[in-house]
Design an enzyme around this catalytic site. Sequence first.
Site, PDB file in Angstrom:
ATOM      1  N   HIS A 205       0.783  -1.236   0.000  1.00 54.67           N
ATOM      2  CA  HIS A 205       0.000   0.000   0.000  1.00 54.67           C
ATOM      3  C   HIS A 205       0.813   1.284   0.000  1.00 54.67           C
ATOM      4  CE1 HIS A 205       0.972   0.159   4.286  1.00 54.67           C
ATOM      5  NE2 HIS A 205       0.658   1.429   4.224  1.00 54.67           N
TER       6      HIS A 205
HETATM    7  C1  UD1 Z   1      -2.353   5.746   5.299  1.00 54.33           C
HETATM    8  C2  UD1 Z   1      -1.126   6.227   6.047  1.00 54.33           C
HETATM    9  C3  UD1 Z   1      -0.135   5.089   6.248  1.00 54.33           C
HETATM   10  C4  UD1 Z   1      -0.828   3.876   6.859  1.00 54.33           C
HETATM   11  C5  UD1 Z   1      -2.008   3.498   5.969  1.00 54.33           C
HETATM   12  C6  UD1 Z   1      -2.764   2.294   6.474  1.00 54.33           C
HETATM   13  C7  UD1 Z   1      -0.634   8.596   5.634  1.00 54.33           C
HETATM   14  C8  UD1 Z   1       0.278   9.531   4.960  1.00 54.33           C
HETATM   15  N1  UD1 Z   1      -0.457   7.297   5.343  1.00 54.33           N
HETATM   16  O1  UD1 Z   1      -1.938   5.418   3.989  1.00 54.33           O
HETATM   17  O2  UD1 Z   1       0.897   5.527   7.106  1.00 54.33           O
HETATM   18  O3  UD1 Z   1       0.086   2.800   6.920  1.00 54.33           O
HETATM   19  O4  UD1 Z   1      -2.905   4.612   5.920  1.00 54.33           O
HETATM   20  O5  UD1 Z   1      -3.695   1.877   5.503  1.00 54.33           O
HETATM   21  O6  UD1 Z   1      -1.458   8.998   6.411  1.00 54.33           O
HETATM   22  N2  UD1 Z   1      -8.849   5.348   0.077  1.00 54.33           N
HETATM   23  C9  UD1 Z   1     -10.056   4.745  -0.204  1.00 54.33           C
HETATM   24  N3  UD1 Z   1     -10.815   4.313   0.842  1.00 54.33           N
HETATM   25  C10 UD1 Z   1     -10.421   4.450   2.137  1.00 54.33           C
HETATM   26  C11 UD1 Z   1      -9.186   5.056   2.401  1.00 54.33           C
HETATM   27  C12 UD1 Z   1      -8.413   5.498   1.359  1.00 54.33           C
HETATM   28  O7  UD1 Z   1     -10.440   4.618  -1.345  1.00 54.33           O
HETATM   29  O8  UD1 Z   1     -11.153   4.036   3.047  1.00 54.33           O
HETATM   30  C13 UD1 Z   1      -8.003   5.847  -1.011  1.00 54.33           C
HETATM   31  C14 UD1 Z   1      -7.832   7.350  -0.918  1.00 54.33           C
HETATM   32  O9  UD1 Z   1      -8.784   8.001  -1.674  1.00 54.33           O
HETATM   33  C15 UD1 Z   1      -6.436   7.561  -1.462  1.00 54.33           C
HETATM   34  C16 UD1 Z   1      -5.721   6.269  -1.159  1.00 54.33           C
HETATM   35  O10 UD1 Z   1      -6.710   5.294  -0.858  1.00 54.33           O
HETATM   36  O11 UD1 Z   1      -6.467   7.756  -2.854  1.00 54.33           O
HETATM   37  C17 UD1 Z   1      -4.736   6.406  -0.056  1.00 54.33           C
HETATM   38  O12 UD1 Z   1      -5.364   6.790   1.173  1.00 54.33           O
HETATM   39  P1  UD1 Z   1      -4.589   7.725   2.224  1.00 54.33           P
HETATM   40  O13 UD1 Z   1      -5.445   7.985   3.388  1.00 54.33           O
HETATM   41  O14 UD1 Z   1      -4.047   8.905   1.475  1.00 54.33           O
HETATM   42  O15 UD1 Z   1      -3.306   6.912   2.645  1.00 54.33           O
HETATM   43  P2  UD1 Z   1      -2.987   5.369   2.800  1.00 54.33           P
HETATM   44  O16 UD1 Z   1      -2.242   4.903   1.617  1.00 54.33           O
HETATM   45  O17 UD1 Z   1      -4.177   4.566   3.201  1.00 54.33           O
END
Ligand code: UD1
Length: 357
Positions: A205
Amino acid sequence: MTAPIALFFGTRPQVIKASVLREALAATGPVVAVDTGQHYDYSMHQVHYDQLGVQAPDAFLGVGSGSHAEQTAAILTACESWLAAHPVRAAVVIGDTNTTMACALAAAKRRIPIAHVEAGLRAADRLMAEEINRRVTDAVAHWLFAPCGRVAAVLRQEHPEAVVAEVGDVAHDVLVRALPQAPAPEAIPGYDAGWRGRFVYATLHRAELVDVPARLGPVIEALSGSPLPVLLAAHPRTAVALERLGIRLGAMVHRIQPVGYLQSLTLTQAAAVVVTDSGGLQREAYWLGRPCVTVRGETEWVETVELGANRLLPPEQADQLASAITAAANDGREWDRGAYGDGNAAARIAALLAPSP
Ligand code: UD1
């Protein structure tokens, strides 16, 4: 009357860790639980409340996603407004996400003392999002709770002004309590009983891997050539990247939705090898006695490598992933599982943060 302590969280691993912290803090005084809503899909968020029997949060800030700046700014603003309306005696933040840093900054600007759980972990890559978040958070925190002695020593050097305590890892607390409720592997969609444990449980991820096509492509290709079937629980970020880049998965890779925490424990325990870039999964594999291959050039959890539970494989060396999986699957060694405490970290933290009588 004592003002409550505020516990902030918002991502998948934080909902899981907050479950034990909230209960431990509530045993020593009033606590309010604030979920920023950084993660929002059922499979990333609500499922963990449901599985761990966690009460709804006292406040939900509903920030959702965006670029790093947008997300961080949204959490900072929402958290500041919430703090302006709700006097608290301290703020507890967990880990290294945008939620962690933004809530810590909002509290710091209001001179609310901050406790950082899972403080002091360091990576050589200073500009990785998680590294920025934890360094900034450590810089403004009053209490720094370290998962092990090595990390506590780093923190005492870096932050002589703070209260540093080695408490163990809250993630271990959750695992010890939840493990008896983990389902049988056969109950998990995508798991094939015919594998009889000869499979790889994989998750990817991190932006540094998933958002760089020259890394993600070869890693997926290597998984497709794995000597064992691979169950890939794809994080939304990974699902989007695979779609966008048109990356096809080979027949050995079985892609499923992100699984709940209990299912993840089951798959970790049942697998021959775990392949991941997640900090949480590296430790869970270590505690459950399963060998792990971490698709990164470094790890913050160095004890897992030193003890022989975990091997690092940078994505640039993806062509060696198949042999790393074979080596890990055939290793058969046992290791000391006590590097990160005894499963009582949350109670130690709560005792150190208890209101004075
Ligand atoms: C975040 C944390 C990371 C942690 C991880 C656990 C930061 C910078 N990173 O990363 O340290 O290990 O969470 O999962 O805070 N998205 C969805 N649905 C959701 C959540 C996210 O579709 O429920 C999509 C978002 O739109 C985005 C991507 O996934 O495009 C990444 O989500 P984001 O919250 O930016 O960071 P993670 O990669 O989940």
